[in-house]
Design a protein around this motif. Structure first.
Motif, PDB file in Angstrom:
ATOM      1  N   MET A 132      41.293  27.336  21.131  1.00 52.45           N
ATOM      2  CA  MET A 132      42.500  27.800  20.913  1.00 52.45           C
ATOM      3  C   MET A 132      42.506  27.152  19.550  1.00 52.45           C
ATOM      4  O   MET A 132      42.800  25.793  19.750  1.00 52.45           O
ATOM      5  N   GLN A 133      42.677  28.320  18.514  1.00 54.83           N
ATOM      6  CA  GLN A 133      42.826  26.437  17.037  1.00 54.83           C
ATOM      7  C   GLN A 133      44.820  26.570  16.966  1.00 54.83           C
ATOM      8  O   GLN A 133      45.598  27.421  17.383  1.00 54.83           O
ATOM      9  N   GLN A 134      44.748  25.131  16.675  1.00 58.10           N
ATOM     10  CA  GLN A 134      46.988  24.536  16.596  1.00 58.10           C
ATOM     11  C   GLN A 134      47.104  24.872  15.539  1.00 58.10           C
ATOM     12  O   GLN A 134      46.824  24.874  14.283  1.00 58.10           O
ATOM     13  N   ARG A 135      47.994  25.564  15.940  1.00 62.10           N
ATOM     14  CA  ARG A 135      48.956  26.305  14.466  1.00 62.10           C
ATOM     15  C   ARG A 135      50.076  24.596  14.128  1.00 62.10           C
ATOM     16  O   ARG A 135      50.261  23.566  14.257  1.00 62.10           O
ATOM     17  N   PRO A 136      50.007  24.925  12.408  1.00 66.45           N
ATOM     18  CA  PRO A 136      50.966  24.125  12.058  1.00 66.45           C
ATOM     19  C   PRO A 136      51.610  23.736  12.553  1.00 66.45           C
ATOM     20  O   PRO A 136      52.676  23.840  13.297  1.00 66.45           O
ATOM     21  N   TYR A 137      52.442  21.903  11.771  1.00 61.53           N
ATOM     22  CA  TYR A 137      53.375  21.835  12.740  1.00 61.53           C
ATOM     23  C   TYR A 137      54.840  21.544  11.432  1.00 61.53           C
ATOM     24  O   TYR A 137      54.724  21.929  10.079  1.00 61.53           O
ATOM     25  N   VAL A 138      55.846  22.183  12.014  1.00 61.22           N
ATOM     26  CA  VAL A 138      56.606  23.515  11.558  1.00 61.22           C
ATOM     27  C   VAL A 138      57.767  22.409  10.707  1.00 61.22           C
ATOM     28  O   VAL A 138      58.759  21.763  11.112  1.00 61.22           O
ATOM     29  N   LEU A 139      58.187  22.321   9.445  1.00 54.91           N
ATOM     30  CA  LEU A 139      59.113  21.470   9.153  1.00 54.91           C
ATOM     31  C   LEU A 139      60.169  22.575   8.429  1.00 54.91           C
ATOM     32  O   LEU A 139      59.549  23.151   6.698  1.00 54.91           O
ATOM     33  N   LEU A 140      60.932  22.517   8.347  1.00 63.01           N
ATOM     34  CA  LEU A 140      62.289  23.560   7.745  1.00 63.01           C
ATOM     35  C   LEU A 140      62.844  22.499   6.679  1.00 63.01           C
ATOM     36  O   LEU A 140      63.453  22.021   7.030  1.00 63.01           O
ATOM     37  N   SER A 141      63.273  23.138   5.738  1.00 61.73           N
ATOM     38  CA  SER A 141      63.640  22.463   4.075  1.00 61.73           C
ATOM     39  C   SER A 141      65.102  23.353   4.176  1.00 61.73           C
ATOM     40  O   SER A 141      64.697  24.158   3.488  1.00 61.73           O
ATOM     41  N   CYS A 142      66.091  22.692   3.952  1.00 60.13           N
ATOM     42  CA  CYS A 142      67.693  22.961   3.210  1.00 60.13           C
ATOM     43  C   CYS A 142      68.260  22.172   2.956  1.00 60.13           C
ATOM     44  O   CYS A 142      68.594  21.601   3.531  1.00 60.13           O
ATOM     45  N   ALA A 143      68.910  22.354   1.644  1.00 62.11           N
ATOM     46  CA  ALA A 143      70.487  22.263   1.366  1.00 62.11           C
ATOM     47  C   ALA A 143      71.554  22.348   1.243  1.00 62.11           C
ATOM     48  O   ALA A 143      71.589  24.328   1.270  1.00 62.11           O
ATOM     49  N   MET A 144      72.492  22.569   1.616  1.00 61.09           N
ATOM     50  CA  MET A 144      73.300  23.122   2.046  1.00 61.09           C
ATOM     51  C   MET A 144      75.297  22.196   1.317  1.00 61.09           C
ATOM     52  O   MET A 144      75.386  21.416   1.218  1.00 61.09           O
ATOM     53  N   ARG A 171      43.622  28.617   9.046  1.00 60.24           N
ATOM     54  CA  ARG A 171      43.041  27.923   7.719  1.00 60.24           C
ATOM     55  C   ARG A 171      42.836  26.946   7.287  1.00 60.24           C
ATOM     56  O   ARG A 171      42.570  26.045   5.889  1.00 60.24           O
ATOM     57  N   GLY A 172      43.401  26.057   8.326  1.00 64.94           N
ATOM     58  CA  GLY A 172      43.157  24.428   8.315  1.00 64.94           C
ATOM     59  C   GLY A 172      44.690  24.279   7.629  1.00 64.94           C
ATOM     60  O   GLY A 172      44.556  22.786   7.502  1.00 64.94           O
ATOM     61  N   VAL A 173      45.886  24.711   7.875  1.00 59.60           N
ATOM     62  CA  VAL A 173      47.198  24.506   7.285  1.00 59.60           C
ATOM     63  C   VAL A 173      47.325  23.296   8.728  1.00 59.60           C
ATOM     64  O   VAL A 173      48.002  24.091   9.866  1.00 59.60           O
ATOM     65  N   HIS A 174      47.739  21.901   8.632  1.00 56.88           N
ATOM     66  CA  HIS A 174      48.571  21.361   9.980  1.00 56.88           C
ATOM     67  C   HIS A 174      50.013  21.348   9.033  1.00 56.88           C
ATOM     68  O   HIS A 174      50.874  21.244  10.497  1.00 56.88           O
ATOM     69  N   SER A 217      55.122  44.372  13.623  1.00 49.39           N
ATOM     70  CA  SER A 217      55.799  44.046  13.467  1.00 49.39           C
ATOM     71  C   SER A 217      55.409  42.697  12.392  1.00 49.39           C
ATOM     72  O   SER A 217      54.131  42.011  12.565  1.00 49.39           O
ATOM     73  N   LEU A 218      56.287  42.007  12.136  1.00 45.93           N
ATOM     74  CA  LEU A 218      56.308  40.413  11.039  1.00 45.93           C
ATOM     75  C   LEU A 218      55.875  39.496  12.499  1.00 45.93           C
ATOM     76  O   LEU A 218      57.251  39.213  12.626  1.00 45.93           O
ATOM     77  N   ASP A 219      55.545  38.985  12.523  1.00 47.43           N
ATOM     78  CA  ASP A 219      55.281  38.320  14.005  1.00 47.43           C
ATOM     79  C   ASP A 219      55.057  36.905  13.371  1.00 47.43           C
ATOM     80  O   ASP A 219      53.523  36.314  12.562  1.00 47.43           O
ATOM     81  N   LEU A 220      55.878  36.473  13.698  1.00 42.94           N
ATOM     82  CA  LEU A 220      55.686  34.729  13.636  1.00 42.94           C
ATOM     83  C   LEU A 220      54.641  33.734  13.964  1.00 42.94           C
ATOM     84  O   LEU A 220      53.814  33.202  13.417  1.00 42.94           O
ATOM     85  N   PRO A 221      54.445  34.464  15.455  1.00 42.24           N
ATOM     86  CA  PRO A 221      53.102  33.677  16.403  1.00 42.24           C
ATOM     87  C   PRO A 221      52.074  33.822  15.401  1.00 42.24           C
ATOM     88  O   PRO A 221      51.170  32.773  15.140  1.00 42.24           O
ATOM     89  N   THR A 222      52.056  34.529  15.092  1.00 37.01           N
ATOM     90  CA  THR A 222      50.453  35.234  14.586  1.00 37.01           C
ATOM     91  C   THR A 222      50.469  34.519  13.855  1.00 37.01           C
ATOM     92  O   THR A 222      49.153  34.526  13.197  1.00 37.01           O
ATOM     93  N   MET A 223      51.365  34.183  12.374  1.00 32.10           N
ATOM     94  CA  MET A 223      51.635  34.134  11.432  1.00 32.10           C
ATOM     95  C   MET A 223      50.323  32.200  11.177  1.00 32.10           C
ATOM     96  O   MET A 223      49.839  31.941  10.349  1.00 32.10           O
ATOM     97  N   LEU A 224      51.139  31.498  12.119  1.00 28.71           N
ATOM     98  CA  LEU A 224      51.201  30.958  12.804  1.00 28.71           C
ATOM     99  C   LEU A 224      49.621  30.024  12.803  1.00 28.71           C
ATOM    100  O   LEU A 224      48.937  29.656  12.513  1.00 28.71           O
ATOM    101  N   ASP A 225      49.832  31.149  13.843  1.00 26.17           N
ATOM    102  CA  ASP A 225      47.638  31.257  14.411  1.00 26.17           C
ATOM    103  C   ASP A 225      46.595  31.321  13.041  1.00 26.17           C
ATOM    104  O   ASP A 225      46.058  30.754  13.433  1.00 26.17           O
ATOM    105  N   ASP A 226      47.425  32.782  12.098  1.00 28.92           N
ATOM    106  CA  ASP A 226      46.464  32.210  11.000  1.00 28.92           C
ATOM    107  C   ASP A 226      46.636  31.652  10.095  1.00 28.92           C
ATOM    108  O   ASP A 226      45.259  30.887   9.159  1.00 28.92           O
TER     109      ASP A 226
END
Length: 231
Positions: A1-13, A147-150, A134-143
């Motif tokens: 199974m293709q590994q999902r990317p490491y997800v970093l949320l960036s925000c200024a508040m 594509r080689g996005v780590h 629907s807009l499915d984030l896990p499916t997006m991360l799999d895709d």
């Protein structure tokens, strides 16, 4: 199974938790040093994501601005710019937005029912991928993983950050806190209402705290616990 990317949320508040005010102009919360830090994080990422609402409101180019950092990416065998990603439920994406006309490759994720609408609007400006009913984030991360996005950097807005966090999909948060108050409940906040994993019993681990000029940067690891029960 293709590994999902490491997800970093960036925000200024702001100190009171707002990421913008209600005026037509974008509220600049970061200082020059923090904008440069964000540019470095972008350069270290394989893809950068913002939601369609943020695209329409702020009309960003979403680039690595430093020529030196782009050259370093190329020297490592990477494209000069990370892949640019957006998500949309409605498919209301104007081809005139600056997002499409700067940087490298772009991809749009949306429900299957919206794919034809987006493709007709954008033509060859972006790859358009359906994620099911629907807009499915896990499916997006799999895709993205296929594509080689780590490493995926997510730059908002509120709805997107909330969805990643409530679904337990965020590995790291970079929260830059500016020394100002907005004080307007109609302004957007870092996150919206939601059911977050662990609720108020879950205390996230702090990876680092750093001063960047007059901004304080806190790095949280939301999937990990601080183990600290003191107040």
């Amino acid at each position: 199974m293709q590994q999902r990317p490491y997800v970093l949320l960036s925000c200024a508040m702001s100190v009171d938790g707002y990421i913008d005010d209600t005026t037509p102009e974008r509220l600049l919360l970061s200082n020059a040093a923090d904008f440069d830090r964000v540019d470095q994080v972008r350069a270290e990422s394989d893809a950068i994501l913002i939601g369609a609402t943020t695209m329409r409101k702020d009309n960003p180019r979403l680039l690595v601005n430093s020529e030196e950092r782009r050259a370093q990416r190329v020297a490592r065998g990477l494209p000069a710019y990370p892949l640019k990603v957006t998500v949309t439920e409605s498919g209301d994406l104007s081809p005139d937005l600056r997002f499409w006309h700067y940087g490298g490759d772009k991809v749009v994720y949306c429900p299957d029912s919206t794919v034809s609408k987006v493709r007709k609007s954008l033509d060859d400006l972006a790859d358009v991928v359906g994620t099911g009913p629907s807009l499915d984030l896990p499916t997006m991360l799999d895709d993205l993983g296929s594509r080689g996005v780590h490493r995926l950097m997510v730059e908002g807005g509120s709805t997107i950050h909330t969805q990643f966090l409530t679904h337990g999909l965020a590995d790291e948060i970079h929260l830059a806190i500016a020394p100002i108050f907005v004080g307007d409940s109609k302004a957007p906040r870092f996150v919206s209402d939601g059911v977050f994993p662990g609720g108020t019993a879950h205390r996230m681990k702090i990876a680092d705290v750093q001063r960047v000029g007059d901004v304080v940067l806190i790095r949280y690891l939301p999937k990990q616990s601080s183990g600290d029960s003191t107040s």
